[in-house]
Write an enzyme that holds these catalytic residues in place. Structure first.
Site, PDB file in Angstrom:
ATOM      1  N   CYS A 114      27.263   6.430 -23.912  1.00 48.24           N
ATOM      2  CA  CYS A 114      27.686   7.829 -24.094  1.00 48.24           C
ATOM      3  C   CYS A 114      27.991   8.410 -22.716  1.00 48.24           C
ATOM      4  O   CYS A 114      28.311   7.658 -21.789  1.00 48.24           O
ATOM      5  CB  CYS A 114      26.628   8.627 -24.855  1.00 48.24           C
ATOM      6  N   SER A 119      23.372   7.603 -26.670  1.00 46.92           N
ATOM      7  CA  SER A 119      23.293   6.138 -26.540  1.00 46.92           C
ATOM      8  C   SER A 119      21.855   5.615 -26.499  1.00 46.92           C
ATOM      9  O   SER A 119      21.583   4.571 -27.113  1.00 46.92           O
ATOM     10  CB  SER A 119      24.128   5.613 -25.369  1.00 46.92           C
ATOM     11  N   ASP A 127      28.489  15.400 -29.249  1.00 51.48           N
ATOM     12  CA  ASP A 127      27.534  15.516 -28.139  1.00 51.48           C
ATOM     13  C   ASP A 127      26.565  16.656 -28.459  1.00 51.48           C
ATOM     14  O   ASP A 127      26.982  17.812 -28.566  1.00 51.48           O
ATOM     15  CB  ASP A 127      28.338  15.820 -26.865  1.00 51.48           C
TER      16      ASP A 127
END
Ligand code: 4NP
Length: 164
Positions: A12, A19, A131
């Site tokens: 990420c 991640s 995100d």
């Protein structure tokens, strides 16, 4: 001789939310499936914002509430990761482009797959894993749901590929 493990790297932006959560969820699922001798798992970020930092406490709480351990120390994605990993799974278009910009060969480029490619649930037919860093707590729940779904499908896919 021991069989070489199939290795998966989740990537990420900061390597403290999406991640590492994918890494921890996938490790948990792989362990439950008794495949930890066959699959190696790690995560990284395209940026070096938080070197060595543990996963974000909001992400860890979300995983712990699901009885999934949350461990890790953030690190940046490196070009040399291409020679260490068989599959590199990116969370959004920016990470995807960032990782692919360091590829040297077509074989490198082909290792990089978007995480959402693996999602199956009708609620997760989306292009990117959002995100959650600057958002509210429900963003972390949504990310964990997306990651649990995609990791399960990835595991099923690898189980067939590894013939276990
Ligand atoms: P991640 O989330 O890429 O899922 O780890 C973020 C973590 C940190 C920042 C942005 C996103 N940051 O700007 O520091």
């Amino acid at each position: 001789m021991a069989q070489k493990k199939f290795s998966v790297l989740f990537v990420c932006l900061g390597n403290i939310c999406r991640s590492p959560a994918a890494e921890n969820i996938f490790r948990h699922q792989v362990k439950e499936a008794n495949l930890d001798n066959f699959i190696h798992i790690d995560s990284a970020g395209t940026h070096d914002y938080h070197p060595g930092k543990s996963p974000d406490s909001r992400m860890s709480k979300t995983l712990n509430d699901r009885a999934i351990p949350s461990n890790g120390a953030a690190r940046q994605f490196k070009k040399s990761d291409y020679s260490k990993f068989d599959l590199i799974v990116t969370m959004d278009n920016e990470n995807h482009a960032g990782v692919r910009s360091l590829a040297s060969t077509n074989a490198d480029t082909e290792k990089v797959i978007m995480f959402t490619h693996f999602c199956e649930h009708p609620d997760h037919q989306i292009a990117e894993v959002p995100d959650p860093y600057y958002g509210e707590d429900d963003g972390f729940e949504l990310v964990a749901n997306i990651l649990e779904d995609g990791c399960q499908q990835l595991l099923d896919h690898l189980r067939k590929q590894l013939d276990h």
